[in-house]
Design a protein around this motif. Structure first.
Motif, PDB file in Angstrom:
ATOM      1  N   GLY A 139      11.266  -5.321  -4.234  1.00 41.26           N
ATOM      2  CA  GLY A 139      11.187  -3.987  -3.649  1.00 41.26           C
ATOM      3  C   GLY A 139      11.366  -4.014  -2.143  1.00 41.26           C
ATOM      4  N   ILE A 140      11.572  -2.832  -1.589  1.00 40.93           N
ATOM      5  CA  ILE A 140      11.675  -2.642  -0.140  1.00 40.93           C
ATOM      6  C   ILE A 140      10.583  -1.659   0.260  1.00 40.93           C
ATOM      7  N   THR A 141       9.821  -2.005   1.277  1.00 39.67           N
ATOM      8  CA  THR A 141       8.754  -1.134   1.778  1.00 39.67           C
ATOM      9  C   THR A 141       9.062  -0.747   3.218  1.00 39.67           C
ATOM     10  N   LEU A 142       9.026   0.551   3.486  1.00 39.67           N
ATOM     11  CA  LEU A 142       9.201   1.070   4.836  1.00 39.67           C
ATOM     12  C   LEU A 142       7.818   1.331   5.412  1.00 39.67           C
ATOM     13  N   GLU A 143       7.552   0.799   6.615  1.00 44.06           N
ATOM     14  CA  GLU A 143       6.235   0.959   7.212  1.00 44.06           C
ATOM     15  C   GLU A 143       6.341   1.233   8.698  1.00 44.06           C
ATOM     16  N   LEU A 144       5.216   1.116   9.406  1.00 41.16           N
ATOM     17  CA  LEU A 144       5.089   1.637  10.772  1.00 41.16           C
ATOM     18  C   LEU A 144       6.178   1.133  11.711  1.00 41.16           C
TER      19      LEU A 144
ATOM     20  N   PHE B  60       9.483   1.792  -1.443  1.00 40.83           N
ATOM     21  CA  PHE B  60       8.122   2.237  -1.182  1.00 40.83           C
ATOM     22  C   PHE B  60       8.016   2.702   0.270  1.00 40.83           C
ATOM     23  N   VAL B  61       7.161   3.680   0.504  1.00 40.95           N
ATOM     24  CA  VAL B  61       6.921   4.150   1.863  1.00 40.95           C
ATOM     25  C   VAL B  61       5.436   4.004   2.158  1.00 40.95           C
ATOM     26  N   ASN B  62       5.107   3.258   3.207  1.00 38.43           N
ATOM     27  CA  ASN B  62       3.730   3.058   3.625  1.00 38.43           C
ATOM     28  C   ASN B  62       3.220   4.287   4.366  1.00 38.43           C
ATOM     29  N   GLY B  63       1.923   4.548   4.276  1.00 38.64           N
ATOM     30  CA  GLY B  63       1.338   5.689   4.971  1.00 38.64           C
ATOM     31  C   GLY B  63       1.534   5.624   6.475  1.00 38.64           C
ATOM     32  N   SER B  64       1.621   4.409   7.030  1.00 37.86           N
ATOM     33  CA  SER B  64       1.829   4.267   8.466  1.00 37.86           C
ATOM     34  C   SER B  64       3.182   4.821   8.892  1.00 37.86           C
ATOM     35  N   MET B  65       4.160   4.781   7.992  1.00 36.91           N
ATOM     36  CA  MET B  65       5.470   5.331   8.307  1.00 36.91           C
ATOM     37  C   MET B  65       5.397   6.845   8.474  1.00 36.91           C
ATOM     38  N   VAL B  66       4.551   7.494   7.701  1.00 38.51           N
ATOM     39  CA  VAL B  66       4.375   8.943   7.836  1.00 38.51           C
ATOM     40  C   VAL B  66       3.802   9.268   9.211  1.00 38.51           C
TER      41      VAL B  66
ATOM     42  N   ALA C   7       0.831  -1.195   0.000  1.00 40.87           N
ATOM     43  CA  ALA C   7       0.000   0.000   0.000  1.00 40.87           C
ATOM     44  C   ALA C   7       0.865   1.244   0.000  1.00 40.87           C
ATOM     45  N   GLY C   8       2.192   1.081  -0.141  1.00 44.44           N
ATOM     46  CA  GLY C   8       3.101   2.206  -0.083  1.00 44.44           C
ATOM     47  C   GLY C   8       3.222   2.930  -1.405  1.00 44.44           C
TER      48      GLY C   8
END
Length: 395
Positions: A99-104, A33-39, A20-21
């Motif tokens: 890919g790499i996704t950054l999340e919460l 990718f950056v997930n919204g939870s990381m924001v 979802a990022g």
């Protein structure tokens, strides 16, 4: 917390749900990718850390929050480097990286296949914590070298503490942590059964989650951590418990792949001419002695042209079915994915993950010999899973 996943054994099934990022670029050719939870976490850490340095260093509010944001950027960089440790090690062993996704609570690296051997699995798993440990050591050296009670010194201290804690926590022997993957690799080498090793490592992960939660409550009662700290730890515990449970579930499903047999699961076809009223077609099906018959539509030459959509058919009111042509609730045969007889169970599951649909035509050469319902495959892989009411009506 890290959760590196491979493309098989269920990872593709999760990919669309998890991805979802937003894409933010590439590093060494790897999509990031950056997930919204990381924001959300970045904003929270900026606020909390900004308040901390404002009190400790007597900084004005705006500058303190700039320092807090700088710490967040450094923290994100640490997480990214941790994941690159997994990714680059996997690449060394010819495992592709999607890919790499950054999340919460950290990040995850998506690989296009599982590690081929326990040794490779262990090396890929431990590469991330090794990077975090090196970063923690460098940050510790910087903290010692910098003057006390300075912004740079405080950021170096926090980066040292966070990276060392991440490295230590991630090597705990339970999935979905990196140490859990290393434990799985060891058990895989011992038992020669990856699925059994995954299930055991998943249960170890649940024990770690439970123990972490109990420890957090104990520290909270002693006044060592605040309520906010307790809530954060409980969020980590919940994530660990869910990830461990998913690992157990996927291991059990994968063990049942050989039971997915198209010859056994393909439902027989009952073909009716185009223009046949839906009510009449359903009456013929109810009189057919074969179990699980699927309605299909043929042209004037007797060639199969469409499959009746059971959900669309059920939505037609009973009193309208004698006046509604079966064609109106059917899907073109060309729009339905095909699966040839002879595929292994794992190949069938991979095909379903690559081309999601409710049903598939099963072919033998040019002939359609039956229809596979995705719900029937789910029942084989998870026999205790309750069936959906619509599927019950279609049997």
């Amino acid at each position: 917390m890290d959760d590196s996943t491979a493309g098989s054994n269920g990872a593709r099934q999760r990919r669309q749900a998890r991805r979802a990022g937003r894409p933010v670029g590439h590093v060494l050719g790897i999509p990031i990718f950056v997930n919204g939870s990381m924001v959300l976490l970045a904003a929270l850490v900026t606020l909390v850390y900004g308040n901390y340095v404002r009190g400790r260093l007597d900084l004005p509010g705006p500058l303190a929050y700039v320092v807090g944001f700088g710490f967040v950027v450094c923290l994100l960089g640490s997480v990214l480097l941790h994941e690159l440790g997994h990714a680059l090690t996997a690449r060394r062993f010819r495992i592709g990286i999607r890919g790499i996704t950054l999340e919460l609570l950290g990040g995850w690296t998506e690989m296009d296949r599982d590690a081929p051997t326990p040794r490779v699995d262990a090396l890929v798993s431990l590469a991330g914590p090794a990077v975090s440990l090196v970063l923690g050591g460098l940050a510790t050296a910087a903290f010692v070298a910098l003057p006390d009670r300075t912004m740079a010194g405080q950021i170096a201290f926090q980066l040292a503490a966070s990276n060392i804690l991440v490295a230590i926590f991630n090597v705990l022997p339970g999935l979905p942590l990196d140490g859990g993957r290393a434990l799985r690799a060891g058990l895989w080498a011992i038992f020669k059964d990856r699925n059994r090793a995954t299930e055991l490592a998943g249960w170890a992960g649940r024990l770690i989650a439970f123990g972490t939660g109990m420890t957090a409550f104990w520290f909270y009662r002693l006044g060592t951590i605040t309520l906010l700290g307790l809530l954060f730890v409980l969020l980590v515990v919940f994530t660990l418990w869910q990830g461990a449970g998913q690992s157990i579930r996927l291991a059990r499903m994968t063990r049942r792949f050989p039971l997915v047999d198209l010859n056994q699961l393909a439902r027989p076809l009952l073909t009716v001419p185009a223009g046949t009223p839906l009510g009449e077609a359903q009456r013929r099906r109810s009189e057919d002695p074969r179990p699980g018959v699927v309605l299909a539509v043929s042209d004037s030459a007797g060639n199969l042209t469409a499959l009746v959509d059971p959900v669309a058919a059920e939505r037609v009111p009973v009193d309208r079915r004698p006046w509604v042509a079966v064609d109106s609730v059917a899907r073109s045969r060309d729009a339905v994915p095909a699966l040839p007889l002879g595929l292994s169970g794992e190949q069938v599951v991979r095909a379903l993950q690559a081309h999601p649909a409710a049903q598939y035509v099963v072919t033998s050469g040019e002939d359609v010999v039956g229809v596979l319902r995705v719900g029937d495959v789910a029942q084989v892989l998870e026999p205790r899973r309750p069936e959906r009411p619509v599927k019950q009506k279609e049997k």
